[in-house]
Enzyme design. Structure first.
Site, PDB file in Angstrom:
ATOM      1  N   ARG B  64      69.752  63.988  -1.479  1.00 16.15           N
ATOM      2  CA  ARG B  64      68.210  63.968  -1.532  1.00 16.15           C
ATOM      3  C   ARG B  64      67.636  64.150  -2.922  1.00 16.15           C
ATOM      4  O   ARG B  64      66.458  64.119  -3.239  1.00 16.15           O
ATOM      5  CB  ARG B  64      67.710  65.504  -0.603  1.00 16.15           C
ATOM      6  CG  ARG B  64      68.056  65.769   0.679  1.00 16.15           C
ATOM      7  CD  ARG B  64      67.370  64.231   1.442  1.00 16.15           C
ATOM      8  NE  ARG B  64      67.611  64.663   2.943  1.00 16.15           N
ATOM      9  CZ  ARG B  64      67.633  63.677   3.922  1.00 16.15           C
ATOM     10  NH1 ARG B  64      67.311  62.504   3.655  1.00 16.15           N
ATOM     11  NH2 ARG B  64      67.645  64.220   5.033  1.00 16.15           N
ATOM     12  N   HIS B 179      74.012  50.902   9.074  1.00 20.72           N
ATOM     13  CA  HIS B 179      73.114  51.889  10.157  1.00 20.72           C
ATOM     14  C   HIS B 179      72.698  51.017  10.973  1.00 20.72           C
ATOM     15  O   HIS B 179      71.685  50.331  10.803  1.00 20.72           O
ATOM     16  CB  HIS B 179      72.145  52.680   9.487  1.00 20.72           C
ATOM     17  CG  HIS B 179      71.116  53.087  10.307  1.00 20.72           C
ATOM     18  ND1 HIS B 179      70.810  54.711  10.254  1.00 20.72           N
ATOM     19  CD2 HIS B 179      70.241  52.820  11.188  1.00 20.72           C
ATOM     20  CE1 HIS B 179      69.981  55.107  10.904  1.00 20.72           C
ATOM     21  NE2 HIS B 179      69.521  53.792  11.711  1.00 20.72           N
ATOM     22  N   HIS B 232      77.858  56.290  11.677  1.00 20.27           N
ATOM     23  CA  HIS B 232      77.754  57.085  12.763  1.00 20.27           C
ATOM     24  C   HIS B 232      77.632  56.417  14.046  1.00 20.27           C
ATOM     25  O   HIS B 232      76.498  56.308  14.721  1.00 20.27           O
ATOM     26  CB  HIS B 232      76.558  57.789  12.532  1.00 20.27           C
ATOM     27  CG  HIS B 232      75.196  57.197  11.821  1.00 20.27           C
ATOM     28  ND1 HIS B 232      74.924  55.875  12.238  1.00 20.27           N
ATOM     29  CD2 HIS B 232      74.415  57.441  10.771  1.00 20.27           C
ATOM     30  CE1 HIS B 232      73.864  55.479  11.549  1.00 20.27           C
ATOM     31  NE2 HIS B 232      73.611  56.276  10.480  1.00 20.27           N
ATOM     32  N   ASP B 305      76.971  62.583   8.044  1.00 21.53           N
ATOM     33  CA  ASP B 305      75.551  62.291   7.966  1.00 21.53           C
ATOM     34  C   ASP B 305      74.681  63.552   7.619  1.00 21.53           C
ATOM     35  O   ASP B 305      73.347  63.458   8.211  1.00 21.53           O
ATOM     36  CB  ASP B 305      75.091  61.568   9.054  1.00 21.53           C
ATOM     37  CG  ASP B 305      73.953  60.940   9.087  1.00 21.53           C
ATOM     38  OD1 ASP B 305      73.239  60.853   7.981  1.00 21.53           O
ATOM     39  OD2 ASP B 305      73.132  60.313   9.995  1.00 21.53           O
ATOM     40  N   HIS B 309      66.680  69.245   5.955  1.00 19.62           N
ATOM     41  CA  HIS B 309      65.161  68.929   5.878  1.00 19.62           C
ATOM     42  C   HIS B 309      64.767  70.401   5.708  1.00 19.62           C
ATOM     43  O   HIS B 309      65.490  71.449   5.945  1.00 19.62           O
ATOM     44  CB  HIS B 309      64.615  68.222   7.019  1.00 19.62           C
ATOM     45  CG  HIS B 309      65.213  66.849   7.207  1.00 19.62           C
ATOM     46  ND1 HIS B 309      64.504  65.829   6.542  1.00 19.62           N
ATOM     47  CD2 HIS B 309      65.722  66.314   8.262  1.00 19.62           C
ATOM     48  CE1 HIS B 309      64.647  64.816   6.904  1.00 19.62           C
ATOM     49  NE2 HIS B 309      65.595  64.893   8.069  1.00 19.62           N
ATOM     50  N   PHE B 323      64.117  62.838  11.581  1.00 14.77           N
ATOM     51  CA  PHE B 323      65.490  62.793  12.176  1.00 14.77           C
ATOM     52  C   PHE B 323      66.554  63.548  10.886  1.00 14.77           C
ATOM     53  O   PHE B 323      66.168  63.370  10.057  1.00 14.77           O
ATOM     54  CB  PHE B 323      65.856  61.384  12.243  1.00 14.77           C
ATOM     55  CG  PHE B 323      65.142  60.567  13.421  1.00 14.77           C
ATOM     56  CD1 PHE B 323      65.717  60.812  14.799  1.00 14.77           C
ATOM     57  CD2 PHE B 323      64.020  59.565  13.127  1.00 14.77           C
ATOM     58  CE1 PHE B 323      64.844  59.904  15.645  1.00 14.77           C
ATOM     59  CE2 PHE B 323      63.453  59.066  14.326  1.00 14.77           C
ATOM     60  CZ  PHE B 323      63.781  59.280  15.552  1.00 14.77           C
TER      61      PHE B 323
END
Lengths: 313, 428
Positions: B64, B179, B232, B305, B309, B323
């Site tokens: 992030r 992805h 993923h 993954d 948040h 998500f």
């Protein structure tokens, strides 16, 4: 006996006995509505707050009148959808309402799970008045009440639900409610508007509208929204009307005494022909009356009624 | 600086062996391995009853930083990695600004060196701002230290553009991490499309949203000769496609996350937003398929993954929640509880998918216990049972669907370049 849960968020987890209790409690409530003086003191000193994040006249007024007939104080909060899209609002609004001492909160919200979230946030009972495409339990209860009143039973009846099942919270609550009460639920609508694996909910998805209607004791016609056409989910209202609209001809496939229901508001001439909506088999107006009675029963039961031997009327 | 790891069961995937032996670390490298190495005055770490493995590598995390420091930073994210037993992470480029040029890649590497508890290698964007419109400067980013390229979360919908990206990445010798999600099929979805989305009234994401993109990307990789890594994997269909592609020699590898082999869409009941993840939690049949894919080698890597948040971002209506869930600190426990204890994977297979396989895909000279290799070591206590408590996490994110879950197996120590950065949960 009373209700075991704090809230009414959906019919999925409500036991059959409690559904029966609600329907039975609604019977004397309907008597009150028919009186000249429509007021009993049952909920005097209690407050019912309706929080509507979606425009709805019918359901909001129904809850408000139900509360008023029981002498509760009522307040309506019409929350703007802008605050919803910002993601603020619901939880803070909920805490504010709870802090002001609301005894019951009735929530209508465009997003599935909103009522669950509210119920987790506050201590007061929450009634889900429709959350996205999830559930609308009071509508299903009034449907059950109406059918039981007219037919004298629910068990063994064939109930056809026609239209946009995918986006319909009414359909989901009806599926749970009618199947729990022993009725057969048949679904029909455009293939793009049928959700997956409804058979696991206990419903039968029919290959054609004719199959769904043949011999049906109840036809519940859902509102088709123009918005779904814009989303590319079906080609158009004209074709929808031809393929799935309930007209006099299609109605003949059902049992001769089949009931015609619609949760409203209707698109006359689209999902339902005017002569069907206003025909002798239509119980659409009675659904509205029964809605008030069922909601009175819910408010009474969720504020502790039935657990003590109170006199309700 | 020396450290002797004594008495552990050593799992060495490069050698394909599990043996009781000691490992001597010196000057950031593995100096010597053998039985009954003498301490000779150096610090000893008693690994009796524990598993000693090459440092675990998580090739799919979101740190992030820069841009979303409220969610996670390189400092906090690498501490979460250390707690979780990972000595190396590769971080996705969906920062703000997007890691789509050499300057941002260099910045992330610098910050990782200065603030990182473990090694962090940046993954560069495939397209500028991950907008899927024009190629990013992949060559420049490689020079600056990018280890692979991905527009993670923003799949390149334009097949022509992705084909050129693959041609270009092949020239550079780096892997494209895909992805796989057809945005037209998944649009507006919040969870897997199936029984649970029907019951909960949430818009579904059909399995084919993933499958069609896996198929497309495999075909493009086959044509261009580019190395493709599928991020993923969540569906039985993807596993089938990847298995078939590998059988005919396509240079494709794949990863699965712990949540996709541990949970199904049933977990969404109750609308807990920490179950909202992309790709979504699927069905029991999909879980069985990815486990089978892990066992037969179709799926090469276990990656988390890790997507932190803030509480405020997740504490909203399900449809509005972003998500992603955090995975670094629960990964080893889930691998051991769900895969090793159940017999789906041997400890050696599990460690292989957490070490040498991701190292090889990213071109890192890590994941092995050979003499002179980097002294990155993870020591795991496979017997300890513990309960997931997000409040205790070293990372900033609390968004885990495993709160309260009892797991068996916990990293005991994380050693990076010969230095103990985590021991018994305490990060140094």
């Amino acid at each position: 006996m009373g209700l075991s849960g704090k809230d009414l968020l959906g019919l999925q987890f409500v036991p059959v006995e409690e559904i029966k209790l609600i329907l039975n409690t609604a019977v004397p409530m309907k008597e009150i509505i028919k009186r000249q003086i429509k007021k009993v003191p049952t909920l005097r000193g209690r407050s019912v707050v309706t929080v509507f994040y979606e425009a709805s006249t019918r359901t909001r007024v129904s809850f408000e009148l139900a509360a008023k007939y029981l002498s509760a104080d009522t307040v309506n909060i019409a929350a703007g959808t802008s605050s919803v899209s910002k993601g603020e609002g619901l939880k803070d609004t909920a805490r504010t309402i709870a802090a002001m001492g609301a005894d019951v909160v009735v929530l209508r919200h465009p997003m599935a799970g909103a009522a669950d979230m509210l119920a987790r946030t506050i201590g007061a009972p929450v009634i889900n008045a429709g959350d996205g495409a999830h559930e609308h339990p009071s509508q299903a209860l009034l449907d059950l009440f109406t059918v039981r009143e007219k037919k004298g039973r629910l068990e063994g009846l064939k109930v056809a639900i026609i239209g946009d099942i995918l986006h319909s919270r009414v359909a989901r609550s009806d599926i749970w409610g009618f199947t729990k009460m022993g009725a057969e639920v048949r679904l029909s609508g455009p293939a793009t508007l049928l959700p997956q694996e409804t058979e696991r909910m206990g419903a039968i998805t029919c290959a054609s509208i004719e199959e769904a209607l043949t011999g049906a004791d109840v036809i519940n016609i859902l509102r088709i929204q123009k918005e779904r056409q814009q989303q590319g989910l079906f080609p158009g209202l004209r074709e929808y009307s031809q393929l799935f609209g309930i007209n006099k001809e299609r109605l003949k496939l059902a049992a001769p005494d089949a009931l015609v229901m619609h949760p409203g508001p209707m698109n006359r001439g689209v999902e339902i022909a005017p002569e069907v909506a206003d025909g002798v088999q239509s119980v659409i107006n009675e659904q509205v009356t029964n809605g008030v009675a069922v909601r009175m029963a819910l408010l009474y039961l969720l504020t502790g009624g039935g657990n003590q031997h109170e006199i309700t009327h | 600086m020396k450290l002797l790891i004594k008495g552990g069961t050593v799992i060495d995937p490069a050698a394909g062996k599990v043996v009781e032996k000691d490992i001597l670390l010196a000057d950031g490298k593995i100096a010597e391995t053998g039985t009954d190495l003498s301490a000779g005055g150096v610090e000893v770490l008693d690994a009796g009853g524990k598993l000693v493995a090459p440092g675990l590598i998580d090739m799919h995390v979101h740190l992030r930083e820069p841009g979303f420091e409220a969610k996670e930073t390189i400092f906090s994210g690498t501490r979460a990695a250390a707690r979780g037993g990972f000595t190396t992470v590769a971080c996705m480029p969906n920062t703000n600004p997007v890691a789509d040029n050499a300057a941002i890649i260099a910045y992330i590497k610098d910050r990782a060196r200065a603030k990182g508890a473990v090694n962090a290698f940046p993954i560069g964007a495939i397209t500028r701002e991950s907008k899927g419109e024009e190629l990013a400067e992949m060559g420049d980013m490689k020079e600056a230290g990018a280890v692979a390229f991905s527009d993670d979360g923003m799949p390149v919908m334009n097949a022509g553009l992705l084909r050129r990206a693959m041609q270009y990445a092949r020239m550079l010798g780096l892997t494209i991490i895909s992805h796989c999600e057809d945005k037209n099929l998944s649009a507006g979805g919040a969870m897997h499309e199936g029984y649970m989305s029907t019951v909960l009234g949430l818009k579904g994401i059909t399995s084919s949203a993933e499958d069609v993109m896996v198929a497309r990307d495999i075909l493009l990789a086959e044509e261009t000769g580019c190395r493709l890594h599928i991020a993923h994997v969540s569906t039985a269909g993807s596993v089938r496609l990847i298995r078939a592609a590998k059988a005919r020699g396509v240079k494709v590898t794949a990863e699965v996350t712990p949540h996709h082999f541990s949970l199904t869409a049933e977990a969404v009941a109750g609308y807990d937003t920490s179950t909202k993840v992309n790709p979504p939690l699927r069905t029991a049949a999909d879980v069985a398929a990815v486990k089978e894919g892990l066992a037969d080698g179709t799926i090469d890597v276990i990656a988390t993954d890790h997507a932190p948040h803030t509480v405020e971002e997740k504490d909203v209506e399900y449809e509005l929640a972003p998500f992603g869930l955090v995975g670094l600190e629960t990964a080893v426990g889930l691998v051991w509880t769900e895969l090793v204890a159940t017999g789906a994977l041997t400890p050696l297979q599990a460690i292989t998918k957490l070490t040498i396989n991701p190292a090889s895909i990213l071109g890192l000279s890590k994941g092995t216990l050979m003499t002179c290799a980097d002294a990155d070591i993870t020591i795991i206590d496979p017997e300890i049972s513990w309960t997931v408590e997000p409040a205790q996490f070293a990372g900033k994110g609390r968004n885990t669907p495993f709160t309260g879950r009892l797991l068996k197996g916990l990293p005991y120590a994380t050693i990076v370049s010969g230095r103990i950065v985590m021991r018994d949960g305490i990060i140094k």
